[in-house]
Write an enzyme that holds these catalytic residues in place. Structure first.
Site, short mmCIF file in Angstrom:
data_model
loop_
_atom_site.label_atom_id
_atom_site.label_comp_id
_atom_site.label_asym_id
_atom_site.label_seq_id
_atom_site.Cartn_x
_atom_site.Cartn_y
_atom_site.Cartn_z
N GLY A 179 -1.53 7.12 -2.73
CA GLY A 179 -2.86 7.07 -2.13
C GLY A 179 -3.67 5.87 -2.53
CG ASN A 180 -5.23 2.86 -5.16
OD1 ASN A 180 -5.84 2.14 -4.36
ND2 ASN A 180 -5.57 2.94 -6.43
CG HIS B 246 -1.82 1.18 1.25
ND1 HIS B 246 -3.14 1.12 0.82
CD2 HIS B 246 -1.62 2.47 1.60
CE1 HIS B 246 -3.69 2.31 0.91
NE2 HIS B 246 -2.79 3.16 1.39
CB CYS B 247 2.18 3.28 -2.56
SG CYS B 247 3.41 4.58 -2.76
N PRO B 248 1.27 5.09 0.35
CG PRO B 248 2.14 5.64 2.45
CD PRO B 248 2.28 4.68 1.32
#
Lengths: 388, 157
Positions: free
Chosen positions: A172-173, A167-169
């Protein structure tokens, strides 16, 4: 006159479980916490604007007009890849509807046999053989399915994602099967853009300093200082991340598998998905078919206002003799309560799990929260108020 | 006496859903989309094994075709990359085209084979490509066999 509950038509995305936000009537799908994504946008657009404002006019005249043209193309490509990564469905697996959930429960109970009272039932694992390797499929208590190989449950988005990477902040997804290549192309093109801007900043400063002197140059183009600062810190993180993902692609591994050490070290199980050939692995990941979303976010369904909350399919201990309750109407999207088992202590991360925003744009490989759903995995998180 | 329905509409109107069977994915060849051809016991009295296997094998062929990494998929991928994937706004991907074929095939199978036998196939895409859901219907006018979900001693056509 009796009050009539009018069933209204809704789009399916409105009824999807999970912690995603949807925009443009279901066309855009993102995680809930978007603060860091806005920061990414700001940094990229801001730095490029400064480049176009301060450096490009000078370089176009003194060196070549191709320089800003190529910068524009690269910038547009970076933005397209970023938006494609952020806005698309990463490969979310829809949760099991009640009938499917109880069917699986019945199979599990049949397989487990009699469990003595007081004894913990055996872990819900299914073994499958893939390319002569035994792969264990874990049961997801939230989605009520046995996760396909390489799928994992993202606790931030509360979805099982196929070929879950992390999950890559920053985007944002989640990054999963459907958007991994866009993510990779984003990091690759961003690396190139950063190097490009950094290099031409230096060139610009040098050329100008010859005429005006170094200090005067910095006074004339203060934007350059800012750009160099951002690019310098971005370079190490983004280029490093690109290199890391290039390595993963060549081995056909996901970040999740790499961090968990699924195919290395003590487990001694070889990666069954690798073609044992770098080019073939790269081709499969980057040039493979584009998988469509299985979520059907914009499909229309009838919301039945009088339907009770779907019964918890997994609570009935003895369901062998009685079949599931017959339903003649098309079932709505399952609002299956989020069950936590004693074994899998998934942290409830309602507010957000963003890392603290350092002024430097750091993106080391391990910083983008992979959030494997392994038991007792408590990811180091900072609850941050996201301004959106 | 086999439960007879002449078409899907009749099925939906006069039948009640007894139970559902779920055909699971077959992961022996990796993560490609493929379903098990194992014949579920609940369908034993409803449909011939060969018809069922034929349906599953055809579906597997469709999906294998969609997921094949060939020259065409490379070309599509490279072209899309060169246009920053904007081309997908106007063009349908190969996978989507094949999924449409799958939908038509499932509908055709339902009309010709499954509905007359009181069964209904659900397109796997509606279940996230995880399972093929087969709904088993009972004629609501029949008095027995409502609890077990299988027609008593029925001879499938």
């Amino acid at each position: 006159m009796s009050a009539v509950m009018i069933a209204r038509k809704v789009r399916k995305w409105e009824k999807l479980p999970g912690k995603n936000t949807f925009c443009c009537d279901g066309r855009v799908m993102m995680a809930r916490q978007k603060g860091v994504f806005y920061l990414t946008l700001f940094l990229i657009i801001g730095t490029c604007s400064l480049f176009f404002g301060f450096e490009c006019p000078y370089l176009a005249v003194h060196l070549s007009p191709a320089i800003p043209v190529f910068a524009v193309l690269l910038f547009l490509f970076v933005m397209a890849m970023l938006l494609k990564t952020s806005f698309s469905d990463p490969g979310v697996l829809p949760r099991a509807l009640p009938e499917e959930a109880s069917f699986i429960e019945m199979e599990i109970e049949a397989a487990n046999g009699n469990v003595l009272a007081g004894q913990r039932p055996p872990p819900r694992i299914r073994n499958v053989q893939i390319n002569n390797q035994i792969v264990k499929l874990k049961y997801c208590y939230t989605c009520k399915i046995f996760r396909p190989p390489r799928a994992s449950h993202c606790s931030i988005c509360d979805n099982c994602v196929d070929r879950f990477d992390h999950h890559c902040p920053w985007v944002g997804n989640c990054v999963g099967k459907r958007n991994y290549r866009y993510f990779y192309l984003f990091t690759l093109s961003l690396s190139l853009l950063t190097i490009y801007i950094f290099a031409f900043d230096i060139v610009h400063v040098v050329l100008r300093s010859v005429h005006s002197g170094f200090v005067n140059t910095l006074k004339e183009t203060p934007g350059t200082v800012l750009e160099v600062l951002v690019c310098f810190f971005t370079l190490w993180s983004v280029v490093g991340l690109t290199g890391f993902h290039t390595y993963l692609i060549s081995l056909n591994q996901t970040t999740n598998e790499d961090i968990k050490g699924s195919w290395s070290g003590k487990n001694r199980v070889q990666n069954p998905y690798s073609h044992k050939h770098i080019i073939k692995n790269c081709c499969e990941v980057l040039c493979g078919p584009t998988y469509p979303s299985v979520l059907d976010r914009r499909g229309v369904m009838i919301e039945d206002p009088s339907s009770p909350a779907p019964s918890d399919a997994s609570t009935a201990p003895t369901t062998k003799t009685s079949p599931p309750a017959p339903q003649t109407t098309k079932s709505t999207a399952p609002l299956i309560p989020n069950e936590h088992t004693p074994d899998e202590a998934k942290p409830s991360i309602g507010a957000g799990t963003q890392k603290t925003n350092s002024p430097k744009e750091e993106k080391p490989p391990s910083s983008s929260n992979p959030h494997p759903s392994s038991p007792n995995a408590v990811a180091p998180t900072v609850i941050k108020e996201s301004a959106h | 006496m086999a439960t007879e329905f002449h078409n899907l509409r009749e099925l939906r109107h006069s039948a009640s859903l007894a139970t559902k069977v779920f055909v699971q994915r077959d992961y022996s060849d990796g993560t490609i989309c493929k379903f098990q051809t194992k014949f579920p016991a609940e369908l034993d009295s409803r449909i011939e094994r060969s018809l069922f296997e034929e349906t599953i094998k055809t579906l597997n062929c469709f999906y294998a075709e969609a997921e094949k990494i060939s020259g065409q998929s490379y070309f599509e991928g490279c072209l899309a990359c060169a246009t920053a994937y904007i081309i997908f706004l106007c063009m349908e991907t190969r996978y989507e085209k094949i999924l449409k074929k799958v939908s038509m095939y499932v509908q055709e199978q339902n009309e010709k084979i499954y509905a007359p036998r009181g069964l209904l196939l659900t397109d796997p895409i509606e279940r996230g490509m995880r399972v093929i859901e087969i709904s088993i219907f009972e004629d609501s006018s029949s008095s027995s066999s409502s609890s077990t979900g299988t027609s008593p001693s029925s001879t499938a056509q």
